[in-house]
Design an enzyme around this catalytic site. Structure first.
Site, PDB file in Angstrom:
ATOM      1  N   ALA A  16      41.330  34.995  37.664  1.00 20.17           N
ATOM      2  CA  ALA A  16      42.246  35.643  36.734  1.00 20.17           C
ATOM      3  C   ALA A  16      43.471  34.793  36.420  1.00 20.17           C
ATOM      4  O   ALA A  16      44.321  35.212  35.630  1.00 20.17           O
ATOM      5  CB  ALA A  16      42.683  36.993  37.288  1.00 20.17           C
ATOM      6  N   SER A  17      43.583  33.604  37.016  1.00 21.79           N
ATOM      7  CA  SER A  17      44.699  32.711  36.678  1.00 21.79           C
ATOM      8  C   SER A  17      44.282  31.254  36.630  1.00 21.79           C
ATOM      9  O   SER A  17      45.022  30.421  36.089  1.00 21.79           O
ATOM     10  CB  SER A  17      45.844  32.874  37.690  1.00 21.79           C
ATOM     11  OG  SER A  17      45.411  32.603  39.008  1.00 21.79           O
ATOM     12  N   GLY A  19      40.587  28.395  36.738  1.00 22.37           N
ATOM     13  CA  GLY A  19      39.147  28.202  36.768  1.00 22.37           C
ATOM     14  C   GLY A  19      38.812  26.864  37.373  1.00 22.37           C
ATOM     15  O   GLY A  19      39.630  25.945  37.405  1.00 22.37           O
ATOM     16  N   ASP A 219      32.797  37.837  40.043  1.00 23.32           N
ATOM     17  CA  ASP A 219      33.166  36.916  41.117  1.00 23.32           C
ATOM     18  C   ASP A 219      33.090  37.568  42.491  1.00 23.32           C
ATOM     19  O   ASP A 219      32.733  36.912  43.480  1.00 23.32           O
ATOM     20  CB  ASP A 219      34.535  36.283  40.869  1.00 23.32           C
ATOM     21  CG  ASP A 219      35.637  37.267  40.518  1.00 23.32           C
ATOM     22  OD1 ASP A 219      35.450  38.481  40.711  1.00 23.32           O
ATOM     23  OD2 ASP A 219      36.695  36.814  40.042  1.00 23.32           O
ATOM     24  N   THR A 220      33.396  38.869  42.578  1.00 22.80           N
ATOM     25  CA  THR A 220      33.306  39.528  43.873  1.00 22.80           C
ATOM     26  C   THR A 220      31.858  39.660  44.337  1.00 22.80           C
ATOM     27  O   THR A 220      31.576  39.577  45.537  1.00 22.80           O
ATOM     28  CB  THR A 220      33.972  40.906  43.834  1.00 22.80           C
ATOM     29  OG1 THR A 220      35.289  40.776  43.306  1.00 22.80           O
ATOM     30  CG2 THR A 220      34.067  41.520  45.217  1.00 22.80           C
ATOM     31  N   THR A 241      43.783  37.119  43.575  1.00 23.26           N
ATOM     32  CA  THR A 241      44.733  37.817  42.715  1.00 23.26           C
ATOM     33  C   THR A 241      44.563  39.329  42.882  1.00 23.26           C
ATOM     34  O   THR A 241      45.532  40.081  42.958  1.00 23.26           O
ATOM     35  CB  THR A 241      44.527  37.408  41.253  1.00 23.26           C
ATOM     36  OG1 THR A 241      44.731  35.999  41.136  1.00 23.26           O
ATOM     37  CG2 THR A 241      45.501  38.120  40.342  1.00 23.26           C
ATOM     38  N   ASN A 278      39.639  48.837  44.799  1.00 31.17           N
ATOM     39  CA  ASN A 278      40.509  47.742  44.356  1.00 31.17           C
ATOM     40  C   ASN A 278      41.897  47.904  44.955  1.00 31.17           C
ATOM     41  O   ASN A 278      42.460  48.998  44.950  1.00 31.17           O
ATOM     42  CB  ASN A 278      40.637  47.740  42.829  1.00 31.17           C
ATOM     43  CG  ASN A 278      39.391  47.246  42.142  1.00 31.17           C
ATOM     44  OD1 ASN A 278      38.294  47.653  42.467  1.00 31.17           O
ATOM     45  ND2 ASN A 278      39.561  46.353  41.187  1.00 31.17           N
TER      46      ASN A 278
END
Length: 441
Positions: A16-17, A19, A219-220, A241, A278
């Site tokens: 999320a920030s 790659g 991704d999880t 994140t 989450n």
């Protein structure tokens, strides 16, 4: 893969920030990973919304892959965000970030049409305003588009020209039927979401086109696939994140108590269910460091020398958007009549204590709701390097914490491509794991 075979694979891992493009070598007793390319990005306000720069993502991925000699390529990313294409395959606009305010009030509108109990029973997904469902209800372009692609599917389309929806990420949209594993078309119709937007589902391990293979593209899902657990009595915290905190099951939990606890049933690799909640995660720390423009490690060291004083709810909506996170944390402590942190180390201590408490609560709820007992907690991802957070989590949960690997997401991506039969044992045998035992009460 034969016992002697060693092959090279590329993992495109979009957080999320930032790659990365990672190059991996995988064999029967070999699991190596090397970073080839790294790039950073933040959503920016453009055209009336908080948006990702699609062209930057496309360029960064293609340049990172250029010249690599690999057997295949897999792509994973964060969940819920998407791109809309027209009939010619052109992106209608840069994707909107889930932190945008366009979904304010949309949850109530949706639940007035489809009650929460029915929505949860159909999809198994926790009710969060960031979910794709609520974004689409708020998105005027949805009525004009021909196709919707989640972020990793969009990148795969750029690389191959093939349109599809990978199963694990599709499950996060709150528009997939949790029992059939297919799109809930009748649900879309009731909410005015065009069903034709949604492409056919493809499972992890399915070839997409050229060298690109579908992996656990959430991704999880990839991170949990690489948890180095040797039994099934484990909880996991995929800590970046965002923090995703839960257990792995073979069937969803759809009870009223599960809905009330805001747990989600997301698809995992190999037909598993990632039963989790989450937690806002290291976003609170990252945004605070950005505001202060201070280095991380000295602040963590200073925070570790302080006593626990204040605990906030890291999932409070006020912490979702970018901005002055330290001031929001101070205000939250003041509103709840707790000691107000006055310095950056005190705020960091508050953040880490709050995350550890939220992890404990989520794991206790997961055990209660799923009837699964835990012997250990695995922390994977970037947060596994945060020694103080790992120890606080062990203390809060009263369970041993096994930290690592840091690159679990990329490793899980590679392991799906390589079709390793016992992926977790290979991770445990090839990557160092640090143990944190609970301190004496």
């Amino acid at each position: 893969m034969s016992a002697a075979a060693v092959n090279s694979y590329a993992a495109v891992d979009l957080g999320a920030s930032s790659g990365r493009v990672m190059l991996g070598r995988v064999g029967a007793d070999l699991l190596e990973l090397r970073e080839v390319s790294r790039f950073s990005y933040r959503p920016t306000e453009r055209c009336g919304a908080l948006r990702w720069d699609a062209e930057f993502l496309r360029h960064s991925v293609t340049e990172g892959l250029r010249g690599l000699d690999v057997r295949s390529v897999g792509i994973d990313s964060w969940a819920v965000d998407y791109g809309l294409l027209d009939d010619s395959g052109r992106l209608l606009a840069d994707p909107v970030c889930y932190r945008d305010s366009r979904t304010d009030g949309v949850v109530d509108r949706v639940l007035a049409t489809v009650p929460a109990e029915e929505l949860y029973d159909r999809t198994g997904i926790q009710i969060l305003p960031i979910n794709t469902l609520y974004q689409l209800v708020a998105d005027p372009l949805a009525q004009q588009a021909a196709h919707l692609l989640m972020i990793p599917d969009l990148v795969a389309y750029w690389l191959t020209g093939e349109i599809g929806a990978e199963f694990t990420n599709a499950s996060t949209t709150q528009l997939l039927d949790v029992r059939s594993g297919q799109w809930a078309v009748d649900l879309m119709d009731r909410l005015g979401i065009p069903a034709h937007l949604f492409p056919p589902i493809r499972r992890p391990g399915t070839p997409i086109g050229g060298p690109v293979v579908a992996v656990g593209s959430h991704d999880t899902a990839s991170a949990v696939h690489a948890v180095p657990a040797l039994t099934d009595r484990f909880g996991y915290i995929s800590c970046g994140t965002w923090s995703l905190v839960g257990v792995e099951l073979d069937r969803p939990v759809l009870s009223a108590d599960s809905l009330a606890a805001n747990f989600t049933n997301e698809a995992g690799v190999g037909g598993t269910v990632r039963y989790l909640r989450n937690v806002m995660g290291l976003w609170l720390l990252e945004e605070s460091l950005r505001v202060w423009d201070l280095p991380r490690d000295p602040l963590l060291l200073a925070a570790a020398s302080l006593p626990r004083r204040s605990v906030i709810d890291p999932n409070s909506p006020e912490f979702l958007a970018p901005g002055d996170m330290p001031s929001r944390i101070v205000d939250a402590c003041r509103r709840t009549d707790q000691p107000v942190p006055a310095t950056p180390p005190e705020i960091v201590r508050c953040i880490l204590d709050s995350l550890a408490a939220a992890y404990r609560d989520a794991l206790l709820d997961a055990q209660r709701l799923s009837d699964k007992e835990l012997d250990v907690v695995h922390i994977v991802g970037g947060g596994s390097r945060n020694e103080f957070l790992c120890q606080l989590t062990a203390d809060a949960c009263r369970l041993p914490v096994l930290a690592g690997p840091v690159e679990a997401t990329a490793l899980g991506n590679l392991l799906v491509q390589a079709d390793i039969p016992a992926p977790r044992r290979l991770v445990a045998a090839t990557h160092p794991i640090r143990r944190y035992d609970p301190a004496s009460p």
